[in-house]
Scaffold this motif. Structure first.
Motif, PDB file in Angstrom:
ATOM      1  N   ALA A  80       6.316  -7.677   6.747  1.00 47.92           N
ATOM      2  CA  ALA A  80       6.841  -7.002   7.937  1.00 47.92           C
ATOM      3  C   ALA A  80       6.333  -5.563   8.021  1.00 47.92           C
ATOM      4  O   ALA A  80       5.885  -5.096   9.061  1.00 47.92           O
ATOM      5  CB  ALA A  80       8.370  -7.034   7.917  1.00 47.92           C
ATOM      6  N   CYS A  81       6.388  -4.843   6.894  1.00 45.09           N
ATOM      7  CA  CYS A  81       5.934  -3.449   6.876  1.00 45.09           C
ATOM      8  C   CYS A  81       4.437  -3.354   7.131  1.00 45.09           C
ATOM      9  O   CYS A  81       3.965  -2.454   7.823  1.00 45.09           O
ATOM     10  CB  CYS A  81       6.294  -2.787   5.546  1.00 45.09           C
ATOM     11  SG  CYS A  81       8.060  -2.518   5.368  1.00 45.09           S
ATOM     12  N   ALA A  88      -1.307   2.518   7.683  1.00 45.00           N
ATOM     13  CA  ALA A  88      -1.489   3.838   8.311  1.00 45.00           C
ATOM     14  C   ALA A  88      -0.652   4.892   7.592  1.00 45.00           C
ATOM     15  O   ALA A  88      -1.082   6.042   7.419  1.00 45.00           O
ATOM     16  CB  ALA A  88      -1.098   3.772   9.786  1.00 45.00           C
ATOM     17  N   ILE A  89       0.539   4.493   7.139  1.00 40.44           N
ATOM     18  CA  ILE A  89       1.401   5.436   6.419  1.00 40.44           C
ATOM     19  C   ILE A  89       0.791   5.805   5.074  1.00 40.44           C
ATOM     20  O   ILE A  89       0.746   6.987   4.695  1.00 40.44           O
ATOM     21  CB  ILE A  89       2.810   4.824   6.245  1.00 40.44           C
ATOM     22  CG1 ILE A  89       3.463   4.755   7.624  1.00 40.44           C
ATOM     23  CG2 ILE A  89       3.650   5.622   5.252  1.00 40.44           C
ATOM     24  CD1 ILE A  89       4.854   4.323   7.653  1.00 40.44           C
ATOM     25  N   GLY A 127      13.048  -5.708   0.904  1.00 43.61           N
ATOM     26  CA  GLY A 127      14.128  -6.474   1.505  1.00 43.61           C
ATOM     27  C   GLY A 127      14.792  -5.689   2.624  1.00 43.61           C
ATOM     28  O   GLY A 127      15.916  -5.960   3.007  1.00 43.61           O
ATOM     29  N   ALA A 128      14.079  -4.676   3.127  1.00 44.71           N
ATOM     30  CA  ALA A 128      14.631  -3.879   4.229  1.00 44.71           C
ATOM     31  C   ALA A 128      13.739  -4.055   5.454  1.00 44.71           C
ATOM     32  O   ALA A 128      13.439  -3.106   6.174  1.00 44.71           O
ATOM     33  CB  ALA A 128      14.708  -2.412   3.822  1.00 44.71           C
ATOM     34  N   CYS A 129      13.337  -5.295   5.694  1.00 45.76           N
ATOM     35  CA  CYS A 129      12.342  -5.586   6.726  1.00 45.76           C
ATOM     36  C   CYS A 129      12.812  -5.175   8.123  1.00 45.76           C
ATOM     37  O   CYS A 129      11.992  -4.887   8.997  1.00 45.76           O
ATOM     38  CB  CYS A 129      12.008  -7.070   6.727  1.00 45.76           C
ATOM     39  SG  CYS A 129      11.614  -7.708   5.088  1.00 45.76           S
ATOM     40  N   SER A 130      14.122  -5.157   8.340  1.00 45.68           N
ATOM     41  CA  SER A 130      14.622  -4.817   9.677  1.00 45.68           C
ATOM     42  C   SER A 130      14.274  -3.373  10.043  1.00 45.68           C
ATOM     43  O   SER A 130      14.264  -3.026  11.217  1.00 45.68           O
ATOM     44  CB  SER A 130      16.137  -5.021   9.732  1.00 45.68           C
ATOM     45  OG  SER A 130      16.751  -4.171   8.790  1.00 45.68           O
ATOM     46  N   ARG A 136      10.142   4.671   0.228  1.00 44.61           N
ATOM     47  CA  ARG A 136      11.260   5.103  -0.601  1.00 44.61           C
ATOM     48  C   ARG A 136      10.790   6.279  -1.445  1.00 44.61           C
ATOM     49  O   ARG A 136       9.685   6.251  -1.987  1.00 44.61           O
ATOM     50  CB  ARG A 136      11.682   3.941  -1.506  1.00 44.61           C
ATOM     51  CG  ARG A 136      12.873   4.249  -2.403  1.00 44.61           C
ATOM     52  CD  ARG A 136      13.253   3.002  -3.185  1.00 44.61           C
ATOM     53  NE  ARG A 136      12.165   2.572  -4.049  1.00 44.61           N
ATOM     54  CZ  ARG A 136      12.031   1.335  -4.516  1.00 44.61           C
ATOM     55  NH1 ARG A 136      12.901   0.396  -4.207  1.00 44.61           N
ATOM     56  NH2 ARG A 136      11.032   1.034  -5.301  1.00 44.61           N
ATOM     57  N   ILE A 137      11.606   7.320  -1.472  1.00 44.20           N
ATOM     58  CA  ILE A 137      11.277   8.436  -2.361  1.00 44.20           C
ATOM     59  C   ILE A 137      12.468   8.647  -3.282  1.00 44.20           C
ATOM     60  O   ILE A 137      13.589   8.892  -2.807  1.00 44.20           O
ATOM     61  CB  ILE A 137      10.958   9.734  -1.577  1.00 44.20           C
ATOM     62  CG1 ILE A 137       9.835   9.465  -0.558  1.00 44.20           C
ATOM     63  CG2 ILE A 137      10.561  10.845  -2.553  1.00 44.20           C
ATOM     64  CD1 ILE A 137       9.394  10.673   0.235  1.00 44.20           C
ATOM     65  N   ASP A 138      12.243   8.517  -4.578  1.00 45.30           N
ATOM     66  CA  ASP A 138      13.297   8.676  -5.590  1.00 45.30           C
ATOM     67  C   ASP A 138      14.574   7.908  -5.242  1.00 45.30           C
ATOM     68  O   ASP A 138      15.687   8.402  -5.391  1.00 45.30           O
ATOM     69  CB  ASP A 138      13.662  10.162  -5.761  1.00 45.30           C
ATOM     70  CG  ASP A 138      12.473  10.979  -6.209  1.00 45.30           C
ATOM     71  OD1 ASP A 138      11.479  10.379  -6.662  1.00 45.30           O
ATOM     72  OD2 ASP A 138      12.533  12.216  -6.101  1.00 45.30           O
ATOM     73  N   GLY A 139      14.432   6.727  -4.711  1.00 46.10           N
ATOM     74  CA  GLY A 139      15.623   5.929  -4.423  1.00 46.10           C
ATOM     75  C   GLY A 139      16.177   6.113  -3.016  1.00 46.10           C
ATOM     76  O   GLY A 139      17.084   5.402  -2.609  1.00 46.10           O
ATOM     77  N   ASN A 140      15.671   7.082  -2.253  1.00 45.54           N
ATOM     78  CA  ASN A 140      16.126   7.243  -0.866  1.00 45.54           C
ATOM     79  C   ASN A 140      15.192   6.476   0.069  1.00 45.54           C
ATOM     80  O   ASN A 140      13.977   6.630  -0.002  1.00 45.54           O
ATOM     81  CB  ASN A 140      16.137   8.722  -0.464  1.00 45.54           C
ATOM     82  CG  ASN A 140      16.985   9.544  -1.409  1.00 45.54           C
ATOM     83  OD1 ASN A 140      18.092   9.138  -1.779  1.00 45.54           O
ATOM     84  ND2 ASN A 140      16.458  10.687  -1.832  1.00 45.54           N
ATOM     85  N   LEU A 141      15.797   5.674   0.931  1.00 44.15           N
ATOM     86  CA  LEU A 141      14.999   4.849   1.843  1.00 44.15           C
ATOM     87  C   LEU A 141      14.746   5.575   3.163  1.00 44.15           C
ATOM     88  O   LEU A 141      15.646   6.234   3.696  1.00 44.15           O
ATOM     89  CB  LEU A 141      15.744   3.550   2.159  1.00 44.15           C
ATOM     90  CG  LEU A 141      15.541   2.345   1.240  1.00 44.15           C
ATOM     91  CD1 LEU A 141      16.262   1.141   1.832  1.00 44.15           C
ATOM     92  CD2 LEU A 141      14.079   2.027   1.039  1.00 44.15           C
ATOM     93  N   TYR A 142      13.528   5.453   3.679  1.00 40.94           N
ATOM     94  CA  TYR A 142      13.191   5.985   4.994  1.00 40.94           C
ATOM     95  C   TYR A 142      12.639   4.853   5.838  1.00 40.94           C
ATOM     96  O   TYR A 142      11.562   4.337   5.549  1.00 40.94           O
ATOM     97  CB  TYR A 142      12.160   7.116   4.878  1.00 40.94           C
ATOM     98  CG  TYR A 142      12.688   8.310   4.086  1.00 40.94           C
ATOM     99  CD1 TYR A 142      13.326   9.369   4.737  1.00 40.94           C
ATOM    100  CD2 TYR A 142      12.567   8.345   2.697  1.00 40.94           C
ATOM    101  CE1 TYR A 142      13.832  10.436   4.012  1.00 40.94           C
ATOM    102  CE2 TYR A 142      13.066   9.413   1.966  1.00 40.94           C
ATOM    103  CZ  TYR A 142      13.697  10.455   2.625  1.00 40.94           C
ATOM    104  OH  TYR A 142      14.199  11.510   1.910  1.00 40.94           O
ATOM    105  N   GLY A 143      13.388   4.437   6.866  1.00 32.94           N
ATOM    106  CA  GLY A 143      12.965   3.330   7.705  1.00 32.94           C
ATOM    107  C   GLY A 143      12.289   3.807   8.973  1.00 32.94           C
ATOM    108  O   GLY A 143      12.309   5.006   9.292  1.00 32.94           O
ATOM    109  N   TYR A 144      11.724   2.848   9.714  1.00 27.36           N
ATOM    110  CA  TYR A 144      11.020   3.110  10.979  1.00 27.36           C
ATOM    111  C   TYR A 144      10.063   4.303  10.819  1.00 27.36           C
ATOM    112  O   TYR A 144       9.949   5.143  11.713  1.00 27.36           O
ATOM    113  CB  TYR A 144      12.006   3.413  12.109  1.00 27.36           C
ATOM    114  CG  TYR A 144      13.127   2.398  12.233  1.00 27.36           C
ATOM    115  CD1 TYR A 144      12.859   1.101  12.677  1.00 27.36           C
ATOM    116  CD2 TYR A 144      14.434   2.733  11.892  1.00 27.36           C
ATOM    117  CE1 TYR A 144      13.873   0.164  12.775  1.00 27.36           C
ATOM    118  CE2 TYR A 144      15.457   1.800  11.992  1.00 27.36           C
ATOM    119  CZ  TYR A 144      15.174   0.525  12.436  1.00 27.36           C
ATOM    120  OH  TYR A 144      16.180  -0.393  12.527  1.00 27.36           O
ATOM    121  N   ALA A 145       9.425   4.393   9.679  1.00 24.38           N
ATOM    122  CA  ALA A 145       8.599   5.572   9.396  1.00 24.38           C
ATOM    123  C   ALA A 145       7.321   5.577  10.222  1.00 24.38           C
ATOM    124  O   ALA A 145       6.757   4.526  10.524  1.00 24.38           O
ATOM    125  CB  ALA A 145       8.250   5.581   7.899  1.00 24.38           C
TER     126      ALA A 145
END
Lengths: 161, 275
Positions: A80-81, A88-89, A127-130, A136-145
């Motif tokens: 998905a990602c 690109a990211i 598992g955060a496909c939505s 993820r940086i140090d355990g923090n998730l950033y979605g729709y990046a």
């Protein structure tokens, strides 16, 4: 890792099932990577051949065998990602941090900046496909990046242009 | 390691429509080998538990008129068991596997010859030839060497490293191993002759295993280096035979001569003259 810390970790894992993975997981969490010295010491202490420990540590992408930077950035490269622009990211991140990632002979991608501030890794799926694409940086998730978000996100971890 | 097998009761199995005697619980592949019925296989080794890694020994089992595929190295003989070894399904399955093996181990003569025997001479898959591969691009990752090293010898010097397409077999950190006895069991069990070992003077060099070097001990009589030092020490510690002394000092050839001379002396008395 010093001997006493390792002894404490070993003592916490006395059930035979999943024991080695539990110990290796704690080492990874505490040190950020699993060093050769620690693996050799562990082999002595638990009476398991170093070949078996090395096999485990190289099998699971959770373990890193090289030292990592202060902050670990993991980019999800799951389906998905990938479709939503993870490449690109990764490329934008390489540009910002001045690194060029390459797959090593163990098939893992892990590269650390020269100043040891950041390590960039990839994972196959959080598992955060939505919320794709995700990093993820140090355990923090950033979605729709998006690549445009990156300077701001990195800024939270002390990155300066 | 495999337990000493107690032969089961005699039964009859049917392979390709013909009946054969076997013992209950016997591995079907070993029945086929005994009866000279050709089933290709790479990862079967009688001294280890069946593993079913290479998938080449697939046969079709006929049960109640239905057919299903099974690896004959994990299939146990039971009375009335009926299998077919060359059905169109099996031939198709085997051809694909040979194509995969030709791509996985492009430098292996064993694979090339075996595949050719079954009519497969080229592969549609991408051949991965790696320069400087310690296993000479011949390894099919069947795991026999890893299991022989750990389960039979108890050394555990080598193991699988990495995962998926990056999987290889070698010593940890690709460094010379301290756990290796230099017994060469890995070399013997390797079905594709991928592992290189060389005796150079007083040392045995495990060329495929990151250049691991193991000291050899010399024969007291002829001076030839004949056995890995540590291995013979650990084997001798377990031996209980009057020959122990000779085994510790002499190479097999000199031991033969020595025993023959002792025998002659015992029979005729007097002294033996050296030629």
């Amino acid at each position: 890792m010093d001997e006493r810390t390792l002894d404490a970790i070993i003592a916490r894992h006395d059930a035979p099932a999943g024991r080695l993975l539990g110990i290796l997981g704690e080492i990874q969490n505490q040190e950020g990577y699993v060093s050769r010295e620690t693996l050799e010491m562990l082999s002595e202490k638990v009476g398991v051949r170093i070949s078996q420990l090395y096999g485990l540590a190289t099998f699971y992408s959770y373990f890193t065998l090289r030292p990592v930077g202060d902050h670990v950035i993991t980019i999800c490269m799951g389906t998905a990602c990938h479709v939503k622009g993870a490449v690109a990211i990764l490329e934008a991140l390489e540009g910002l941090l001045g690194i060029k990632s390459d797959v090593t002979d163990d098939g893992k991608l892990s590269i650390t900046t020269i100043d040891r501030k950041f390590t960039v890794e990839i994972a196959r799926c959080f598992g955060a496909c939505s919320m794709a694409p995700v990093l993820r940086i140090d355990g923090n998730l950033y979605g729709y990046a998006t690549p445009e978000d990156l300077p701001g996100i990195l800024g939270e971890y002390g990155w300066k242009p | 390691m495999i337990q000493q097998e107690i032969p089961g009761k005699p039964i009859t199995v049917t392979i390709n429509g013909k009946e054969y005697r076997a013992n209950e619980g016997e591995i079907l592949l070993s029945v086929a080998i005994r009866e000279k019925i050709e089933i290709p296989h790479l990862c079967y080794e009688a001294s280890l538990d069946p593993y079913g890694a290479c998938r080449l020994c697939m046969v079709e089992v006929v049960r109640k008129g239905k057919r299903e595929m099974a690896t004959s190295c994990t299939l146990r003989a039971a009375d009335g068991l009926e299998v077919l070894t060359d059905t169109p399904e099996i031939v198709k399955h085997r051809s694909i596997l040979f194509e995969l093996y030709l791509a996985e181990a492009p430098k292996s003569d064993v694979i090339r010859d075996m595949a050719a025997r079954y009519g497969v001479t080229r592969t549609r898959f991408l051949k991965r030839i790696e320069q400087g591969d310690p296993l000479g691009n011949k390894c099919v990752l069947c795991g026999l060497c890893v299991r022989a090293c750990s389960e039979i010898m108890g050394a555990g010097a080598i193991n699988f490293i990495n995962r998926g397409p990056y999987t290889v077999v070698n010593t940890p950190y690709y460094a010379p191993s301290r756990d290796c006895f230099g017994c060469g069991a890995c070399v013997r069990v390797c079905p594709t002759n991928a592992i290189e070992m060389e005796d150079a003077g007083a040392e045995r060099v495990m060329k495929s295993w990151s250049g691991t070097r193991v000291p050899l001990s010399p024969c007291e009589c002829c001076g030839r280096y004949y056995a890995p030092r540590e291995l013979s020490a650990s084997v001798l510690a377990r031996l209980d035979t009057p020959l122990k002394e000779e085994i510790a000092r002499l190479c097999p050839e000199c031991r033969g001569k020595h025993i023959a001379r002792e025998e002659i002396l015992a029979k005729h008395g007097g002294s033996a003259k050296h030629a």
